[in-house]
Design an enzyme around this catalytic site. Structure first.
Site, mmCIF file in Angstrom:
data_model
loop_
_atom_site.group_PDB
_atom_site.id
_atom_site.type_symbol
_atom_site.label_atom_id
_atom_site.label_comp_id
_atom_site.label_asym_id
_atom_site.label_seq_id
_atom_site.Cartn_x
_atom_site.Cartn_y
_atom_site.Cartn_z
ATOM 1 N N GLY A 8 1.430 14.690 -6.451
ATOM 2 C CA GLY A 8 1.265 13.423 -5.755
ATOM 3 C C GLY A 8 0.028 12.732 -6.301
ATOM 4 O O GLY A 8 -0.512 13.118 -7.346
ATOM 5 N N SER A 130 -12.804 9.987 -1.159
ATOM 6 C CA SER A 130 -12.408 9.698 -2.544
ATOM 7 C C SER A 130 -10.985 9.196 -2.539
ATOM 8 O O SER A 130 -10.126 9.785 -1.901
ATOM 9 C CB SER A 130 -12.466 10.958 -3.407
ATOM 10 O OG SER A 130 -11.497 11.890 -2.975
ATOM 11 N N LYS A 183 -10.908 11.430 10.840
ATOM 12 C CA LYS A 183 -11.188 10.116 10.221
ATOM 13 C C LYS A 183 -9.899 9.339 9.948
ATOM 14 O O LYS A 183 -9.890 8.103 9.979
ATOM 15 C CB LYS A 183 -12.037 10.292 8.955
ATOM 16 C CG LYS A 183 -11.373 10.983 7.772
ATOM 17 C CD LYS A 183 -10.673 10.039 6.841
ATOM 18 C CE LYS A 183 -9.868 10.781 5.788
ATOM 19 N NZ LYS A 183 -9.093 9.891 4.907
ATOM 20 N N ARG A 247 -4.260 4.431 2.913
ATOM 21 C CA ARG A 247 -2.912 4.287 3.480
ATOM 22 C C ARG A 247 -2.958 4.331 5.001
ATOM 23 O O ARG A 247 -2.198 3.648 5.672
ATOM 24 C CB ARG A 247 -1.996 5.404 2.939
ATOM 25 C CG ARG A 247 -1.826 5.323 1.430
ATOM 26 C CD ARG A 247 -1.320 6.595 0.836
ATOM 27 N NE ARG A 247 -2.278 7.672 1.020
ATOM 28 C CZ ARG A 247 -2.178 8.855 0.456
ATOM 29 N NH1 ARG A 247 -1.155 9.109 -0.346
ATOM 30 N NH2 ARG A 247 -3.082 9.789 0.681
ATOM 31 N N GLU A 268 -1.377 10.621 6.876
ATOM 32 C CA GLU A 268 -1.706 11.875 7.574
ATOM 33 C C GLU A 268 -2.096 11.675 9.032
ATOM 34 O O GLU A 268 -1.847 12.516 9.887
ATOM 35 C CB GLU A 268 -2.853 12.589 6.837
ATOM 36 C CG GLU A 268 -2.514 13.118 5.452
ATOM 37 C CD GLU A 268 -1.624 14.348 5.492
ATOM 38 O OE1 GLU A 268 -0.776 14.454 6.391
ATOM 39 O OE2 GLU A 268 -1.781 15.203 4.595
HETATM 40 N N1 LIG Z 1 -4.257 9.919 -2.254
HETATM 41 C C1 LIG Z 1 -5.583 9.993 -2.034
HETATM 42 O O1 LIG Z 1 -6.344 9.072 -2.361
HETATM 43 C C2 LIG Z 1 -6.159 11.210 -1.391
HETATM 44 C C3 LIG Z 1 -5.355 12.114 -0.728
HETATM 45 N N2 LIG Z 1 -5.918 13.186 -0.092
HETATM 46 C C4 LIG Z 1 -5.080 14.121 0.644
HETATM 47 O O2 LIG Z 1 -4.200 14.779 -0.240
HETATM 48 C C5 LIG Z 1 -3.043 15.210 0.467
HETATM 49 C C6 LIG Z 1 -1.839 14.839 -0.362
HETATM 50 O O3 LIG Z 1 -1.841 13.427 -0.442
HETATM 51 P P1 LIG Z 1 -1.283 12.614 -1.688
HETATM 52 O O4 LIG Z 1 -1.336 13.412 -2.935
HETATM 53 O O5 LIG Z 1 -1.961 11.312 -1.679
HETATM 54 O O6 LIG Z 1 0.239 12.437 -1.219
HETATM 55 P P2 LIG Z 1 1.481 11.928 -2.051
HETATM 56 O O7 LIG Z 1 2.426 11.379 -1.050
HETATM 57 O O8 LIG Z 1 1.049 11.052 -3.166
HETATM 58 O O9 LIG Z 1 2.087 13.257 -2.711
HETATM 59 C C7 LIG Z 1 2.494 14.353 -1.960
HETATM 60 C C8 LIG Z 1 2.966 15.417 -2.927
HETATM 61 O O10 LIG Z 1 3.303 16.591 -2.189
HETATM 62 C C9 LIG Z 1 4.532 17.091 -2.702
HETATM 63 N N3 LIG Z 1 5.228 17.897 -1.683
HETATM 64 C C10 LIG Z 1 5.614 17.497 -0.467
HETATM 65 N N4 LIG Z 1 6.210 18.524 0.179
HETATM 66 C C11 LIG Z 1 6.185 19.577 -0.657
HETATM 67 C C12 LIG Z 1 6.651 20.906 -0.569
HETATM 68 N N5 LIG Z 1 7.240 21.383 0.553
HETATM 69 N N6 LIG Z 1 6.480 21.708 -1.627
HETATM 70 C C13 LIG Z 1 5.877 21.258 -2.733
HETATM 71 N N7 LIG Z 1 5.408 20.009 -2.887
HETATM 72 C C14 LIG Z 1 5.555 19.176 -1.852
HETATM 73 C C15 LIG Z 1 5.319 15.837 -3.049
HETATM 74 O O11 LIG Z 1 6.379 16.165 -3.903
HETATM 75 P P3 LIG Z 1 7.724 15.257 -3.955
HETATM 76 O O12 LIG Z 1 7.303 13.980 -4.640
HETATM 77 O O13 LIG Z 1 8.649 16.106 -4.727
HETATM 78 O O14 LIG Z 1 8.127 15.028 -2.527
HETATM 79 C C16 LIG Z 1 4.210 15.013 -3.708
HETATM 80 O O15 LIG Z 1 4.023 15.380 -5.045
HETATM 81 C C17 LIG Z 1 -3.088 14.497 1.827
HETATM 82 O O16 LIG Z 1 -3.485 15.410 2.831
HETATM 83 C C18 LIG Z 1 -4.161 13.441 1.655
HETATM 84 O O17 LIG Z 1 -4.861 13.179 2.862
HETATM 85 C C19 LIG Z 1 -7.253 13.406 -0.129
HETATM 86 C C20 LIG Z 1 -8.095 12.550 -0.794
HETATM 87 C C21 LIG Z 1 -7.596 11.394 -1.468
HETATM 88 O O1 LIG Z 2 -8.482 10.619 2.240
HETATM 89 C C1 LIG Z 2 -8.582 9.607 1.602
HETATM 90 C C2 LIG Z 2 -9.885 9.051 1.175
HETATM 91 O O2 LIG Z 2 -10.901 10.001 1.257
HETATM 92 C C3 LIG Z 2 -7.364 8.825 1.298
HETATM 93 O O3 LIG Z 2 -7.080 8.064 2.411
HETATM 94 P P1 LIG Z 2 -5.594 7.686 2.773
HETATM 95 O O4 LIG Z 2 -4.802 8.965 2.909
HETATM 96 O O5 LIG Z 2 -5.703 6.914 4.056
HETATM 97 O O6 LIG Z 2 -5.068 6.834 1.656
#
Ligand SMILES: NC(=O)C1=CN([C@@H]2O[C@H](COP(=O)(O)OP(=O)(O)OC[C@H]3O[C@@H](n4cnc5c(N)ncnc54)[C@H](OP(=O)(O)O)[C@@H]3O)[C@@H](O)[C@H]2O)C=CC1
Ligand SMILES: O=C(CO)COP(=O)(O)O
Length: 318
Positions: A8, A130, A183, A247, A268
């Site tokens: 992701g 971040s 948060k 988001r 989330e």
């Molecule tokens: N995006 C950001 O800026 C930030 C995100 N985070 C945290 O990171 C976490 C992930 O967020 P983010 O990467 O943005 O989310 P995305 O929606 O971009 O991606 C989620 C990923 O998880 C995969 N996934 C979902 N379910 C499964 C499963 N059962 N097994 C394996 N893979 C799975 C999805 O795969 P598929 O596409 O195949 O469904 C996808 O690649 C969240 O908790 C978020 O709060 C933290 C800091 C920054």
């Molecule tokens: O956790 C994050 C920034 O630290 C990303 O925030 P969002 O999941 O709301 O996009």
């Protein structure tokens, strides 16, 4: 050598940053078509378009081929348990949760879920302010690495620090986790207030009283107040409640504006608000903004009604 589970936005950004430094990184995705596309184009067009992969980044769909070294679990909180259940046993490799929230069904935190599915695993969490886009672009960031085993924490701090990710270490895992969970709930509240035209003063009030709720829950679960004042608490609250890159904040904006929101986007704070409310009620903790966000999400309160609820509470000391 580091492995990242989940291609992701966040998992891909972390993999890019690590590989840019020359570390060998393997990014695993479950979808074969996505693996093929990323291998061919050397970018993650769906989540981080136009941010090419460094040479040291390897893409795979074969989870059995992951190298030794830490495994970063970059999947959404509500998917963490299912992801772990489908993955092989990683033996002694440290498992690092890269998600924020509380599991709705169990009210457990990310590291608690890892412990539940993989008892005895060395577990940690990477959290803090971040945006994936910033990390992938090489912009400066500072995050928290929390692990209750300080030796493992030190190793992870060294391995996962990059040219643009400065890691601070703590053994206060509950503190780091609860900041990142709460948060997002507060970001929904702030987005709703701004979206409904309630103004910047209302947002400042929600952020400050939201921090009070965060701290109340943190102290009740034995976390340290200092952790909440750091990157994983105050830092991430500030970023997420004030930026349209978030988001959670944009989801709140859509509620306030009465506009539709794409349900496929990871938000989330939505499930976590309900889990947090259930936890707070069981612990007899007062969390009025969390209650208001649950009301907005389930449609039982309008933004105006929720704000009236908050403003008409009995007057108290700060
Ligand atoms: N995006 C950001 O800026 C930030 C995100 N985070 C945290 O990171 C976490 C992930 O967020 P983010 O990467 O943005 O989310 P995305 O929606 O971009 O991606 C989620 C990923 O998880 C995969 N996934 C979902 N379910 C499964 C499963 N059962 N097994 C394996 N893979 C799975 C999805 O795969 P598929 O596409 O195949 O469904 C996808 O690649 C969240 O908790 C978020 O709060 C933290 C800091 C920054
Ligand atoms: O956790 C994050 C920034 O630290 C990303 O925030 P969002 O999941 O709301 O996009």
């Amino acid at each position: 050598m580091t492995s990242v589970i989940g291609a992701g936005a966040f998992g891909t950004a972390l993999a890019i940053s690590l590989a840019r430094d020359g570390s060998e990184v393997t990014l695993w995705a479950r979808d074969a078509a996505q693996v093929a596309a990323m291998s061919a184009t050397r970018e993650n067009a769906a989540r981080l378009p136009d941010l090419g992969f460094p040479d040291a980044l390897k893409v795979t769909g074969d989870v059995e081929s992951l190298p030794e070294g830490p495994v970063l679990l970059a999947v959404p909180m509500q998917k963490l348990r299912a992801a772990l259940q489908d993955l092989p046993d990683f033996g002694a490799r440290p498992l690092v949760a890269c998600c924020k929230g509380i599991e709705l069904t169990s009210r457990l935190s990310p590291v608690q879920v890892i412990g539940d599915v993989r008892p005895g695993a060395r577990a940690a969490i990477l959290t803090g302010p971040s945006f994936a886009q910033d990390i992938a672009k090489g912009l400066p960031t500072a995050l928290t690495l929390a692990c209750d085993d300080d030796d493992t924490g030190r190793d992870l701090q060294t391995t996962l620090t990059t040219a643009n990710i400065r890691l601070y270490r703590t053994v206060d895992v509950p503190g780091a986790e609860i900041g990142g969970a709460v948060k997002n709930v507060m970001a929904i509240a702030c987005g709703a207030a701004i979206g409904a035209g309630l103004g910047e003063s209302a947002r400042a009030a929600l952020m400050t009283r939201g921090y009070a709720e965060m701290l109340r829950m943190a102290l009740a679960i034995g976390a340290r107040a200092e952790t909440l004042a750091g990157l994983s608490g105050f830092g991430d609250l500030t970023l997420t409640c004030t930026s349209r890159l978030s988001r959670n904040y944009r989801y709140g904006l859509s509620i306030g504006e009465g506009a539709p929101f794409d349900p496929s986007v990871t938000v989330e704070g939505a499930a976590t608000a309900r889990a947090l409310q259930a936890r707070a009620r069981a612990m007899r903790l007062d969390m009025p903004i969390t209650d208001a966000v649950v009301g907005l999400i389930d449609g039982s309160r309008t933004v105006k009604e929720a704000m009236t609820d908050l403003l008409s509470r009995p007057l108290k000391e700060e």
